[in-house]
Scaffold this motif. Structure first.
Motif, mmCIF file in Angstrom:
data_model
loop_
_atom_site.group_PDB
_atom_site.id
_atom_site.type_symbol
_atom_site.label_atom_id
_atom_site.label_comp_id
_atom_site.label_asym_id
_atom_site.label_seq_id
_atom_site.Cartn_x
_atom_site.Cartn_y
_atom_site.Cartn_z
ATOM 1 N N THR A 169 0.803 -1.333 -0.058
ATOM 2 C CA THR A 169 -0.057 -0.093 -0.057
ATOM 3 C C THR A 169 0.938 1.220 -0.042
ATOM 4 O O THR A 169 2.056 1.137 0.458
ATOM 5 N N ASN A 170 0.287 2.526 -0.357
ATOM 6 C CA ASN A 170 1.211 3.510 -0.459
ATOM 7 C C ASN A 170 2.283 3.556 -1.299
ATOM 8 O O ASN A 170 3.051 4.396 -0.951
ATOM 9 N N ASP A 171 2.312 3.047 -2.246
ATOM 10 C CA ASP A 171 3.253 3.023 -3.480
ATOM 11 C C ASP A 171 2.519 3.640 -4.708
ATOM 12 O O ASP A 171 1.947 2.983 -5.544
ATOM 13 N N GLU A 172 2.894 4.935 -4.878
ATOM 14 C CA GLU A 172 2.388 5.691 -5.943
ATOM 15 C C GLU A 172 2.390 4.881 -7.223
ATOM 16 O O GLU A 172 1.490 4.898 -8.026
ATOM 17 N N ARG A 173 3.564 4.532 -7.713
ATOM 18 C CA ARG A 173 3.749 3.721 -9.066
ATOM 19 C C ARG A 173 3.096 2.638 -9.266
ATOM 20 O O ARG A 173 2.517 2.487 -10.176
ATOM 21 N N LEU A 174 2.942 1.814 -7.920
ATOM 22 C CA LEU A 174 2.198 0.350 -8.327
ATOM 23 C C LEU A 174 0.819 0.637 -8.190
ATOM 24 O O LEU A 174 0.049 0.175 -9.104
ATOM 25 N N ASP A 175 0.302 1.745 -7.537
ATOM 26 C CA ASP A 175 -1.278 2.154 -7.453
ATOM 27 C C ASP A 175 -1.529 2.697 -8.723
ATOM 28 O O ASP A 175 -2.850 2.285 -9.375
ATOM 29 N N ALA A 176 -0.709 3.350 -9.439
ATOM 30 C CA ALA A 176 -1.005 4.100 -10.589
ATOM 31 C C ALA A 176 -1.041 3.022 -11.932
ATOM 32 O O ALA A 176 -2.091 2.669 -12.657
ATOM 33 N N TRP A 177 -0.212 2.000 -11.893
ATOM 34 C CA TRP A 177 -0.106 0.991 -12.622
ATOM 35 C C TRP A 177 -1.161 0.026 -12.633
ATOM 36 O O TRP A 177 -1.985 -0.826 -13.457
ATOM 37 N N ARG A 178 -1.627 -0.369 -11.025
ATOM 38 C CA ARG A 178 -2.907 -1.081 -10.792
ATOM 39 C C ARG A 178 -4.184 -0.602 -11.659
ATOM 40 O O ARG A 178 -4.977 -1.309 -12.060
ATOM 41 N N GLN A 179 -4.306 0.523 -11.448
ATOM 42 C CA GLN A 179 -5.340 1.360 -12.034
ATOM 43 C C GLN A 179 -5.463 1.434 -13.599
ATOM 44 O O GLN A 179 -6.628 1.073 -14.098
ATOM 45 N N LYS A 180 -4.128 1.401 -14.185
ATOM 46 C CA LYS A 180 -4.178 1.366 -15.440
ATOM 47 C C LYS A 180 -4.556 0.031 -15.800
ATOM 48 O O LYS A 180 -5.217 -0.282 -16.941
ATOM 49 N N VAL A 181 -3.894 -1.011 -15.451
ATOM 50 C CA VAL A 181 -4.218 -2.335 -15.841
ATOM 51 C C VAL A 181 -5.713 -2.852 -15.568
ATOM 52 O O VAL A 181 -6.217 -3.480 -16.372
ATOM 53 N N THR A 182 -6.205 -2.331 -14.389
ATOM 54 C CA THR A 182 -7.595 -2.403 -14.298
ATOM 55 C C THR A 182 -8.491 -1.768 -15.555
ATOM 56 O O THR A 182 -9.654 -2.302 -15.849
ATOM 57 N N MET B 219 -7.452 -1.243 -18.536
ATOM 58 C CA MET B 219 -7.238 -2.150 -19.970
ATOM 59 C C MET B 219 -8.197 -3.268 -19.654
ATOM 60 O O MET B 219 -8.721 -3.528 -20.584
ATOM 61 N N ALA B 220 -8.079 -3.900 -18.669
ATOM 62 C CA ALA B 220 -9.171 -5.226 -18.512
ATOM 63 C C ALA B 220 -10.601 -5.012 -18.902
ATOM 64 O O ALA B 220 -11.140 -5.801 -19.401
ATOM 65 N N GLN B 221 -10.990 -4.039 -18.119
ATOM 66 C CA GLN B 221 -12.443 -3.567 -18.298
ATOM 67 C C GLN B 221 -12.757 -3.077 -19.655
ATOM 68 O O GLN B 221 -14.001 -2.988 -20.133
ATOM 69 N N LYS B 222 -11.763 -2.802 -20.538
ATOM 70 C CA LYS B 222 -11.916 -2.523 -21.871
ATOM 71 C C LYS B 222 -12.584 -3.795 -22.656
ATOM 72 O O LYS B 222 -12.967 -3.765 -23.634
ATOM 73 N N ILE B 223 -11.610 -4.875 -22.235
ATOM 74 C CA ILE B 223 -11.795 -6.162 -22.688
ATOM 75 C C ILE B 223 -13.184 -6.524 -22.495
ATOM 76 O O ILE B 223 -14.108 -6.960 -23.086
ATOM 77 N N ASP B 224 -13.589 -6.423 -21.068
ATOM 78 C CA ASP B 224 -14.808 -6.809 -20.585
ATOM 79 C C ASP B 224 -15.107 -6.172 -19.274
ATOM 80 O O ASP B 224 -14.118 -6.208 -18.429
ATOM 81 N N ASN B 225 -16.296 -5.734 -19.169
ATOM 82 C CA ASN B 225 -16.363 -4.541 -18.156
ATOM 83 C C ASN B 225 -16.637 -5.424 -16.707
ATOM 84 O O ASN B 225 -16.474 -4.647 -15.740
ATOM 85 N N GLY B 226 -16.863 -6.545 -16.636
ATOM 86 C CA GLY B 226 -16.929 -7.479 -15.720
ATOM 87 C C GLY B 226 -15.635 -7.889 -15.122
ATOM 88 O O GLY B 226 -15.595 -8.510 -13.778
ATOM 89 N N ILE B 227 -14.609 -7.786 -15.644
ATOM 90 C CA ILE B 227 -13.285 -8.254 -15.036
ATOM 91 C C ILE B 227 -12.738 -7.194 -14.101
ATOM 92 O O ILE B 227 -12.931 -6.239 -14.092
ATOM 93 N N LYS B 228 -12.225 -8.137 -12.977
ATOM 94 C CA LYS B 228 -11.625 -7.349 -11.848
ATOM 95 C C LYS B 228 -10.190 -7.722 -11.659
ATOM 96 O O LYS B 228 -9.736 -8.892 -12.047
ATOM 97 N N ILE B 229 -9.271 -7.025 -11.147
ATOM 98 C CA ILE B 229 -7.872 -7.288 -10.857
ATOM 99 C C ILE B 229 -7.723 -7.323 -9.280
ATOM 100 O O ILE B 229 -8.163 -6.540 -8.628
ATOM 101 N N HIS B 230 -6.854 -8.606 -9.164
ATOM 102 C CA HIS B 230 -6.452 -8.455 -7.631
ATOM 103 C C HIS B 230 -5.204 -9.176 -7.568
ATOM 104 O O HIS B 230 -4.417 -9.664 -8.425
ATOM 105 N N ASP B 231 -4.333 -9.159 -6.349
ATOM 106 C CA ASP B 231 -3.179 -9.822 -6.067
ATOM 107 C C ASP B 231 -2.084 -9.189 -7.062
ATOM 108 O O ASP B 231 -1.025 -9.936 -7.917
#
Length: 390
Positions: A310-323, A325-337
């Motif tokens: 937590t509290n890692d700006e670079r990791l949080d920003a990439w997590r949001q980007k990847v989420t 990207m995934a939801q462009k493929i299918d709006n129901g996809i979720k990202i974790h771990d």
């Protein structure tokens, strides 16, 4: 009124998930079904023999099979109430599903036999005799079966019993079938010969169709319970709501719910926690959640602790980007771990994708699309993706 009856049958009648209460209710329903179906069998058989009606005799045999089904239900409730043992660590409650399937096959057998008899009689039709006694018996049977069906349906929903619900469906289909026989008996009385001779076998086929429909419905419902169904949304929400009460739980995923019969729920899930927090304190919170789920929700739950950064700006920003990207493929996809492991030549981006079952793309296609999207953003990232379906 139903709750009053349940309280009368068992001491702790308010706890309808209790094996003791369920057994008392199931035993009462089964004994009542045995008694009434035997009486209806005897009365209809007499009416059928006096009038020479195939459909009335077949309806009588159907009541006899219903009495047999009630015997099976009675036995299943006795077995289901047995406590867990070495061979059956989760108890014996799933025996109700087996009993429901046996009841379904009995219903289907009666329906097939009635089709066979009706087809034979169509080739050599006989005019049944009109009898006031038959009309009275059939009318009483419709009323009794309708009451039994509504009672068992309400009771089955109240105690969450597949076998009682199956009995309710069977009773309601019997009421419709007997009603059809009653109509045929009256119509045949006023039709001229030779048409009146065909009413009985034709109505026999209609009764058979109703019986077969009821049997297939019970079989389908029971099949789903045995194969395993998606968890009840209310149960899932109950788990999520309880976990969300703890601020240490930053998210949950990989929730699996297994039902070993009514009131026998086993679950597992992953809870995301701050990796910097004291592991012993966090583990104590997880233990508390597991204990509350068992005490308050009657769910035996195993929780896997997932530490995240937590509290890692670079990791949080990439997590949001990847989420995104995934939801462009299918709006129901979720990202974790989600985590990133840097190396001398590239950085491994590791995460799980929760993908809904109705997404038509294969796991390999999803992994390839995500890898391409991440690489287009930054070619120094390699993706390691696990796809979970939910």
């Amino acid at each position: 009124m139903l709750d009053r009856l349940i309280r009368h049958l068992a001491k702790n009648g308010e706890d309808v998930k209790s094996p003791t209460v369920r057994r008392a209710c199931g035993t009462f329903s089964s004994l009542l079904g045995i008694l009434l179906n035997i009486l209806l069998f005897a009365a209809k058989l007499l009416a059928g023999l006096l009038s020479g009606s195939l459909s009335i005799c077949a309806d009588a045999v159907n009541n006899l099979s219903d009495a047999g089904s009630s015997v099976i239900s009675l036995i299943s409730f006795k077995i289901a109430a047995k406590p867990a043992d070495r061979e059956h660590p989760f108890g014996h409650a799933r025996i109700e599903y087996v009993a429901s399937m046996i009841v379904a096959f009995l219903i289907l057998f009666i329906g097939v036999e009635l089709v066979r008899g009706s087809v034979e009689k169509l080739s050599a039709p006989e005019t049944p005799l009109f009898s006031i006694l038959s009309i009275i018996i059939l009318s009483a049977s419709v009323a009794i079966k309708l009451c039994m069906g509504l009672f068992n349906r309400r009771l089955g929903k109240r105690i969450d019993s597949e076998v009682v619900l199956a009995t309710g469906v069977d009773c309601l289909s019997d009421a419709a079938a007997t009603g059809a026989v009653l109509i045929a008996t009256v119509v045949a009385r006023f039709l001229p010969a030779p048409y009146n001779a065909y009413v009985d076998p034709v109505m026999g086929l209609l009764v058979a169709a109703l019986i077969l429909w009821a049997g297939l419905k019970v079989l389908n419902d029971t099949k789903n319970s045995i194969l395993g169904e998606a968890p009840d949304p209310e149960t899932v929400e109950q788990i999520r709501r309880l976990v969300a009460e703890y601020p240490e739980a930053l998210g949950i995923h990989d929730l699996y719910v297994h039902q070993y019969g009514p009131g026998r729920i086993v679950a597992s899930l992953h809870v995301e926690v701050d990796g910097k927090k004291d592991v012993f304190a966090t583990h104590d919170t997880i233990d508390l959640i597991e204990r509350r789920l068992q005490q308050e929700c009657n769910i035996l739950c195993t929780i896997h602790l997932d530490p995240i950064v937590t509290n890692d700006e670079r990791l949080d920003a990439w997590r949001q980007k990847v989420t995104q990207m995934a939801q462009k493929i299918d709006n129901g996809i979720k990202i974790h771990d989600f985590r990133m492991v840097p190396g001398p030549t590239h950085t491994n981006m590791i995460f799980d994708m929760e993908v809904p079952f109705d997404c038509k793309k294969t796991d390999k296609e999803l992994q390839a699309e995500m890898a391409a999207a991440v690489s287009a953003e930054d070619p120094d990232f390699f993706t390691v993706i696990t796809v979970d379906r939910f």
